[in-house]
Design a protein around this motif. Structure first.
Motif, mmCIF file in Angstrom:
data_model
loop_
_atom_site.group_PDB
_atom_site.id
_atom_site.type_symbol
_atom_site.label_atom_id
_atom_site.label_comp_id
_atom_site.label_asym_id
_atom_site.label_seq_id
_atom_site.Cartn_x
_atom_site.Cartn_y
_atom_site.Cartn_z
ATOM 1 N N LYS A 37 -3.494 20.013 0.689
ATOM 2 C CA LYS A 37 -2.970 18.726 1.173
ATOM 3 C C LYS A 37 -3.677 17.512 0.462
ATOM 4 O O LYS A 37 -4.791 17.770 0.470
ATOM 5 N N HIS A 38 -2.980 16.508 -0.003
ATOM 6 C CA HIS A 38 -3.623 15.239 -0.699
ATOM 7 C C HIS A 38 -3.373 13.953 0.206
ATOM 8 O O HIS A 38 -2.306 13.809 0.778
ATOM 9 N N ASP A 39 -4.234 13.195 -0.079
ATOM 10 C CA ASP A 39 -4.460 11.922 0.814
ATOM 11 C C ASP A 39 -3.861 10.744 -0.088
ATOM 12 O O ASP A 39 -3.968 10.984 -1.471
ATOM 13 N N ILE A 40 -3.379 9.837 0.260
ATOM 14 C CA ILE A 40 -2.660 8.627 -0.278
ATOM 15 C C ILE A 40 -3.893 7.689 -0.202
ATOM 16 O O ILE A 40 -4.394 7.105 0.770
ATOM 17 N N ALA A 41 -4.023 6.775 -1.315
ATOM 18 C CA ALA A 41 -5.005 6.002 -1.701
ATOM 19 C C ALA A 41 -4.201 4.546 -1.956
ATOM 20 O O ALA A 41 -3.305 4.535 -2.924
ATOM 21 N N THR A 42 -4.962 3.492 -1.576
ATOM 22 C CA THR A 42 -4.520 2.232 -1.490
ATOM 23 C C THR A 42 -5.385 1.282 -2.536
ATOM 24 O O THR A 42 -6.631 1.146 -1.852
ATOM 25 N N THR A 43 -5.228 0.949 -3.517
ATOM 26 C CA THR A 43 -5.920 -0.226 -4.504
ATOM 27 C C THR A 43 -5.335 -1.227 -4.684
ATOM 28 O O THR A 43 -3.993 -1.493 -4.569
ATOM 29 N N SER A 44 -6.095 -2.356 -5.301
ATOM 30 C CA SER A 44 -5.445 -3.617 -5.613
ATOM 31 C C SER A 44 -5.959 -3.962 -7.093
ATOM 32 O O SER A 44 -7.011 -3.501 -7.423
ATOM 33 N N ASP A 45 -4.806 -4.122 -7.926
ATOM 34 C CA ASP A 45 -4.911 -4.193 -9.411
ATOM 35 C C ASP A 45 -4.538 -5.532 -9.840
ATOM 36 O O ASP A 45 -3.194 -5.689 -9.644
ATOM 37 N N SER A 46 -5.385 -6.547 -10.029
ATOM 38 C CA SER A 46 -5.224 -7.820 -10.325
ATOM 39 C C SER A 46 -4.235 -8.645 -9.277
ATOM 40 O O SER A 46 -3.240 -9.277 -9.677
ATOM 41 N N GLY A 47 -4.593 -8.383 -7.995
ATOM 42 C CA GLY A 47 -3.782 -8.850 -7.051
ATOM 43 C C GLY A 47 -2.464 -8.239 -6.668
ATOM 44 O O GLY A 47 -1.770 -8.430 -5.454
ATOM 45 N N LEU A 48 -2.047 -7.126 -7.345
ATOM 46 C CA LEU A 48 -0.902 -6.204 -6.907
ATOM 47 C C LEU A 48 -1.443 -4.799 -6.297
ATOM 48 O O LEU A 48 -2.369 -4.249 -6.749
ATOM 49 N N LYS A 49 -0.856 -4.709 -5.011
ATOM 50 C CA LYS A 49 -1.153 -3.306 -4.407
ATOM 51 C C LYS A 49 -0.590 -2.183 -5.112
ATOM 52 O O LYS A 49 0.297 -2.217 -5.442
ATOM 53 N N GLU A 50 -1.560 -1.033 -5.265
ATOM 54 C CA GLU A 50 -1.157 0.161 -6.027
ATOM 55 C C GLU A 50 -1.412 1.334 -5.062
ATOM 56 O O GLU A 50 -2.249 1.414 -4.458
ATOM 57 N N ILE A 51 -0.183 2.065 -4.921
ATOM 58 C CA ILE A 51 -0.282 3.205 -3.905
ATOM 59 C C ILE A 51 -0.475 4.451 -4.917
ATOM 60 O O ILE A 51 0.503 4.512 -5.806
ATOM 61 N N SER A 52 -1.390 5.177 -4.461
ATOM 62 C CA SER A 52 -1.718 6.304 -5.611
ATOM 63 C C SER A 52 -2.061 7.701 -4.971
ATOM 64 O O SER A 52 -2.353 7.656 -3.810
ATOM 65 N N LEU A 53 -2.101 8.802 -5.645
ATOM 66 C CA LEU A 53 -2.587 9.918 -5.108
ATOM 67 C C LEU A 53 -3.599 10.241 -6.076
ATOM 68 O O LEU A 53 -3.466 11.336 -7.094
#
Length: 371
Positions: free
Chosen positions: A137-153
């Motif tokens: 199973k894999h978790d979701i990560a939330t990051t911020s790239d120059s003010g834009l939120k990015e949902i990634s795995l």
């Protein structure tokens, strides 16, 4: 279900003496070709290379033709998918793959690299279909790239691909591991949501500010360390003049992603006849699709809270649904009378999606390559 014209259809039931009308951006009759459907998708592939994230998803009840629309009628046959010239009735994913590399070839002045990941959301867990152990199973990560939120795995695998054939081959490999089961409605019913993620990295020339001490990393100034004063004499001005940094052209990086989503079908337990583990799968599928409808409802009504985290599906698709990507929803409905309730529910879902005011879509930022 009856098609009125290119933008309208109506659902009629003589038994219930009911008729409902629906309007969409484009309505396709049962006899229209896969090529005609892809004509609506084609401009989005160009947008991907212009710096925008893109998401295309197929929604509908079990057996309505979602996987047919996304991959083609013989998607389990690798020789069908890997024809160099492409099959006449192949679906959106192989057509989008060919179009992507054609657009890349038309832009020789830019260097592009393409990576591919294939995951499924099964019983509300995210599984990587390209690893040796697809049950991790894999978790979701939330990051911020120059003010834009990015949902990634961040923990899933990705494979570099250099042609449409390679994309199709890898997707076929992942499809062989996707959870399927036979029901009374469909002999190869998908028991999970399939998400194909194509990431395009483009090198482009952009002007970045020059700092003499190299204090810029990825376009963000790094704070300077405080230094001890060398003289007790106060400065003549509280704000001494500073020389602004000069701008010089450097190679920047733009990362965009294309999400191709084949959703599992909503399912009536009484009609499908599922029991045991298949019944549990149906419960998770229906709950995640309900969560998707709830998110669209919250966005359409502009509520202060949008329940993205009620499901792994909506959490993973958050930046696509929420306005940071160009989104196309393909509604698949069965014209048969026995699926009347499911067809009305699907069309209602599409109507709710149309009511979402998404605003202008933001381009992905250009950043300096990380050192």
């Amino acid at each position: 279900v009856h098609v009125t014209d290119d933008e309208n259809l109506h659902v009629k039931s003589q038994r219930h003496k009911m008729m409902k009308a629906f309007e969409f951006e484009r309505v396709y009759a049962p006899g229209e070709s896969q090529e005609a459907v892809f004509d609506e998708v084609q401009p989005l592939i160009t947008s991907l290379l212009d710096g925008y994230n893109v998401s295309i998803m197929a929604y509908g009840n079990t057996g309505s033709g979602k996987t047919h629309s996304m991959l083609g009628p013989s998607h389990s046959d690798e020789s069908y998918l890997l024809r160099p010239e492409g099959a006449m009735d192949e679906g959106i994913i192989p057509r989008a793959s060919r179009e992507l590399f054609e657009v890349i070839m038309d832009r020789p002045d830019k260097a592009n690299s393409v990576e591919l990941s294939v995951v499924e959301i099964y019983n509300n867990e995210i599984l990587d279909l390209l690893t040796s152990d697809p049950h991790v199973k894999h978790d979701i990560a939330t990051t911020s790239d120059s003010g834009l939120k990015e949902i990634s795995l961040p923990s899933i695998s990705s494979r570099p691909v250099k042609s449409a054939q390679e994309i199709i081959s890898v997707v076929h490999y992942g499809m062989q591991r996707r959870s399927e089961d036979a029901t009374l409605i469909h002999s190869h019913s998908s028991r999970s949501h399939l998400v194909v993620i194509i990431t395009v990295t483009t090198l482009t020339l952009k002007s970045f500010p020059d700092f003499p001490d190299d204090s810029v990393v990825s376009g963000i100034p790094r704070p300077r360390a405080a230094s001890s004063p060398v003289s007790k004499t106060p400065p003549r001005s509280k704000t001494p003049p500073t020389t602004p940094p000069c701008a010089s052209p450097r190679m920047g990086v733009v990362k965009t992603k294309l999400q191709l989503v084949d959703l599992a079908g909503s399912e009536c337990v009484g009609m499908s006849g599922v029991t045991g583990s298949a019944l549990r799968e149906t419960s998770h599928i229906n709950r995640s699709l309900s969560a998707l409808a709830d998110v669209l409802g919250a966005l359409a009504e502009q509520r202060s809270h949008v329940p993205y985290r009620n499901s792994r599906l909506t959490h993973l698709l958050q930046d696509s649904i929420g306005g940071d990507a160009k989104l196309l929803v393909l509604l698949c409905v069965s014209p048969a009378q026995r699926f009347l309730a499911e067809s009305i529910q699907c069309l209602g879902f599409g109507t709710r999606a149309r009511q979402v005011q998404r605003g202008p879509i933001k381009k992905r930022p250009t950043t300096l390559p990380s050192k």
